[in-house]
Design a protein around this motif. Sequence first.
Motif, PDB file in Angstrom:
ATOM      1  N   ILE A   1      11.782  80.169 -16.314  1.00  0.00           N
ATOM      2  CA  ILE A   1      13.013  80.367 -17.079  1.00  0.00           C
ATOM      3  C   ILE A   1      13.311  79.091 -17.863  1.00  0.00           C
ATOM      4  N   LEU A   2      13.520  79.236 -19.172  1.00  0.00           N
ATOM      5  CA  LEU A   2      13.852  78.098 -20.030  1.00  0.00           C
ATOM      6  C   LEU A   2      15.362  77.904 -20.005  1.00  0.00           C
ATOM      7  N   VAL A   3      15.822  76.743 -19.546  1.00  0.00           N
ATOM      8  CA  VAL A   3      17.253  76.467 -19.424  1.00  0.00           C
ATOM      9  C   VAL A   3      17.703  75.623 -20.612  1.00  0.00           C
ATOM     10  N   ILE A   4      18.603  76.189 -21.428  1.00  0.00           N
ATOM     11  CA  ILE A   4      19.194  75.498 -22.578  1.00  0.00           C
ATOM     12  C   ILE A   4      20.654  75.252 -22.257  1.00  0.00           C
ATOM     13  N   ALA A   5      21.075  74.004 -22.244  1.00  0.00           N
ATOM     14  CA  ALA A   5      22.448  73.678 -21.857  1.00  0.00           C
ATOM     15  C   ALA A   5      23.191  72.989 -22.991  1.00  0.00           C
ATOM     16  N   ASP A   6      24.463  73.308 -23.099  1.00  0.00           N
ATOM     17  CA  ASP A   6      25.331  72.674 -24.089  1.00  0.00           C
ATOM     18  C   ASP A   6      25.769  71.295 -23.594  1.00  0.00           C
ATOM     19  N   TYR A   7      26.032  70.403 -24.552  1.00  0.00           N
ATOM     20  CA  TYR A   7      26.451  69.043 -24.215  1.00  0.00           C
ATOM     21  C   TYR A   7      27.709  69.003 -23.348  1.00  0.00           C
ATOM     22  N   SER A   8      28.502  70.070 -23.369  1.00  0.00           N
ATOM     23  CA  SER A   8      29.744  70.088 -22.588  1.00  0.00           C
ATOM     24  C   SER A   8      29.484  69.942 -21.097  1.00  0.00           C
ATOM     25  N   LEU A   9      28.262  70.238 -20.666  1.00  0.00           N
ATOM     26  CA  LEU A   9      27.970  70.214 -19.228  1.00  0.00           C
ATOM     27  C   LEU A   9      27.491  68.858 -18.728  1.00  0.00           C
ATOM     28  N   ASN A  10      27.245  67.906 -19.639  1.00  0.00           N
ATOM     29  CA  ASN A  10      26.804  66.603 -19.144  1.00  0.00           C
ATOM     30  C   ASN A  10      27.915  65.558 -19.196  1.00  0.00           C
ATOM     31  N   ARG A  11      29.156  66.027 -19.427  1.00  0.00           N
ATOM     32  CA  ARG A  11      30.292  65.111 -19.481  1.00  0.00           C
ATOM     33  C   ARG A  11      31.130  65.146 -18.202  1.00  0.00           C
ATOM     34  N   ASP A  12      31.133  66.289 -17.527  1.00  0.00           N
ATOM     35  CA  ASP A  12      32.017  66.472 -16.373  1.00  0.00           C
ATOM     36  C   ASP A  12      31.218  66.706 -15.089  1.00  0.00           C
ATOM     37  N   ARG A  13      31.959  66.794 -13.978  1.00  0.00           N
ATOM     38  CA  ARG A  13      31.326  66.966 -12.674  1.00  0.00           C
ATOM     39  C   ARG A  13      31.984  68.094 -11.896  1.00  0.00           C
ATOM     40  N   ASN A  14      31.290  68.496 -10.847  1.00  0.00           N
ATOM     41  CA  ASN A  14      31.834  69.435  -9.866  1.00  0.00           C
ATOM     42  C   ASN A  14      32.227  70.781 -10.465  1.00  0.00           C
ATOM     43  N   PHE A  15      31.267  71.386 -11.167  1.00  0.00           N
ATOM     44  CA  PHE A  15      31.477  72.709 -11.740  1.00  0.00           C
ATOM     45  C   PHE A  15      31.317  73.794 -10.667  1.00  0.00           C
ATOM     46  N   VAL A  16      31.930  74.939 -10.941  1.00  0.00           N
ATOM     47  CA  VAL A  16      31.681  76.139 -10.146  1.00  0.00           C
ATOM     48  C   VAL A  16      30.676  76.987 -10.915  1.00  0.00           C
ATOM     49  N   ALA A  17      29.575  77.320 -10.270  1.00  0.00           N
ATOM     50  CA  ALA A  17      28.518  78.109 -10.921  1.00  0.00           C
ATOM     51  C   ALA A  17      28.126  79.263 -10.011  1.00  0.00           C
ATOM     52  N   GLY A  18      27.436  80.233 -10.578  1.00  0.00           N
ATOM     53  CA  GLY A  18      26.964  81.347  -9.784  1.00  0.00           C
ATOM     54  C   GLY A  18      26.024  80.883  -8.686  1.00  0.00           C
ATOM     55  N   ALA A  19      26.035  81.596  -7.567  1.00  0.00           N
ATOM     56  CA  ALA A  19      25.161  81.249  -6.433  1.00  0.00           C
ATOM     57  C   ALA A  19      23.852  82.019  -6.461  1.00  0.00           C
ATOM     58  N   ASN A  20      23.622  82.770  -7.551  1.00  0.00           N
ATOM     59  CA  ASN A  20      22.412  83.578  -7.704  1.00  0.00           C
ATOM     60  C   ASN A  20      22.284  84.644  -6.617  1.00  0.00           C
ATOM     61  N   ARG A  21      23.427  85.059  -6.081  1.00  0.00           N
ATOM     62  CA  ARG A  21      23.472  86.245  -5.227  1.00  0.00           C
ATOM     63  C   ARG A  21      24.848  86.888  -5.389  1.00  0.00           C
ATOM     64  N   ALA A  22      24.874  88.184  -5.268  1.00  0.00           N
ATOM     65  CA  ALA A  22      26.086  88.935  -5.550  1.00  0.00           C
ATOM     66  C   ALA A  22      27.252  88.489  -4.688  1.00  0.00           C
ATOM     67  N   GLU A  23      28.448  88.415  -5.355  1.00  0.00           N
ATOM     68  CA  GLU A  23      29.714  88.141  -4.670  1.00  0.00           C
ATOM     69  C   GLU A  23      29.886  86.675  -4.241  1.00  0.00           C
ATOM     70  N   TYR A  24      28.982  85.785  -4.672  1.00  0.00           N
ATOM     71  CA  TYR A  24      29.097  84.391  -4.245  1.00  0.00           C
ATOM     72  C   TYR A  24      28.930  83.436  -5.441  1.00  0.00           C
ATOM     73  N   HIS A  25      29.712  82.344  -5.374  1.00  0.00           N
ATOM     74  CA  HIS A  25      29.566  81.237  -6.317  1.00  0.00           C
ATOM     75  C   HIS A  25      29.396  79.938  -5.532  1.00  0.00           C
ATOM     76  N   THR A  26      28.992  78.896  -6.239  1.00  0.00           N
ATOM     77  CA  THR A  26      28.788  77.587  -5.621  1.00  0.00           C
ATOM     78  C   THR A  26      29.695  76.557  -6.265  1.00  0.00           C
ATOM     79  N   ARG A  27      30.453  75.853  -5.442  1.00  0.00           N
ATOM     80  CA  ARG A  27      31.317  74.768  -5.924  1.00  0.00           C
ATOM     81  C   ARG A  27      30.509  73.461  -6.056  1.00  0.00           C
TER      82      ARG A  27
END
Length: 575
Positions: free
Chosen positions: A350-376
Amino acid sequence: MRYSQLFSSTLREAPREAESMNLELLTRAGFVRQLTSGIYNLLPLGERVMRRLTEIIRDEIEMIGGQEVSMASLQPRDIWEAKQTGGVSRAELYGPVLFSLRDRRERDMVLAPTHEEMVTLLAKEFIHSYRDLPRLIFQIQRKFRDEPRPRGGLLRLREFVMKDLYSFDADEAGLSASFERVRGAYCRIFDRCGLNYIVVEADSGAIGGKESLEFIALTEAGEDVVLRCEDCGYAANVEKAEFQRSAQEHEDKLALEEVYTPACKSISDLATFLGIPEARTMKVVCYSVELRLIMAVVRGDLEINEIKLAHTLSKVGLNTIDLHLATAEELEQAGIVAGYASPLGQGDAILVIADYSLNRDRNFVAGANRAEYHTRNVNYPRDFRVDVWDDIASAYDGASCARCGGTLHAFRGVELGHIFKLGTVYSNLFDATFLDAEGQTRPLIMACYGLGVPRLLACIVEQHHDERGLRWPQAVAPYAVSLLGLDLERAEVGEAAERLYAELRDVGIAVLFDDRRESAGVKFNDSDLLGFPLRVVVSKRSLKQGGVEIKGRADQESCIVPLSEAVYKIREALE
């Protein structure tokens, strides 16, 4: 012209198919009639406006040295099959938008949507030396594009008239000089047409090239969104606009924490459920191109700009013609759970293309790659990899200007014209070269400049109307004067109206004489609907008051002038 002989008629009600103000008014006033989706017939009044517009365009383009030609609309398809850099032809880029057909010899042909290929072949034949440069070649001609969604009345058509202009220069300095001359000519054209517009940086699209500008008419009817800085004046189409990403307060990196987030497939649902701002989340959209899955990632409060994303993918060597949102089947094959995807733990497939907005901050909430769950507390580079960092987010109203830090404001508008610095894209494609002063062979350096004439007409209507009808700027009005004859059955009125009509024509004033046997109300309503700059009324009442009644279309009050001075006063009012 006598109204009784006019090949047209007005309508009291808007037609059901009129989805835009320009189409409603132009149809009701008898300027156009729709044949089918995206295809219209121009009636005499519409044709007169088009003629005025093309006269203005010719005047300004010839003033800067443009020479008019007429190139073939019906072209062999093999011209369009020539492969550009990256192995892509324009036939592929245009896809189904390109009208295709076969002649009786079974030769594949196209109806040209534009003429870069054809003009380059002509330049190759007639430009041989640096002494032949610069050259400006233009035409005003019908174009054909099988638009998937023709809309906006005359704003997006399948058959339309375009002024396309092409410049040929020996070097970059010459290219820039030609580009600026045409830019100035475009501004004068739109100024003469009475338009409120801005010039913005733009994406070059299927035309190609390294730099382009759009001229945008500001109107809520527009499908384009442009952003302009209130401080430095920077302006760009949303497809191109740059902006500064805001930064959150600094935090130490925290440990990953998986949380149960039932039915939180959207960013808004997730932020509400966790009680956090959307800017603390990570938005992921999956695409597919060349059988490869692309994971585009931006901060949750931003939107992915697919035009920017396509450019990023092109920079890494991918052909983006078939770029599309990943299907359910493609996601399933890659093990991606829709609504809960993130770059955490993704493999190289999988080719991951990220926007510059993601390299300025920390501690994002993102998907956990399984249904009904996210990762802090997701952080780069500790928790995920990025293959390419780039600007892939859309600017928005209120964003900070990338140039000066001022505030960007969003406006809706319509693209009036688009000008492109092509460089050597087409001259290399067709080996169009010249000999420089040292006798060296070099490719011609090109630019192209488009201007849609029906769209120009539609934008004038969108900006110049009121509740009663059209309000044409004088420079483009089909007639300068609407002459209304009331009580024409009375000899003194009929004679006065006929005499004034003849005198106006004798001095070269374009006049539509309403000589119909209709009521005063019908004639006044039609005059307002048609929207000519000046209304002149000859009636029993006006003659009794001392002459004829004159009123500007935008004026509240009228005045009576003596019949003997009417022509002079009308000319004065028009000037």
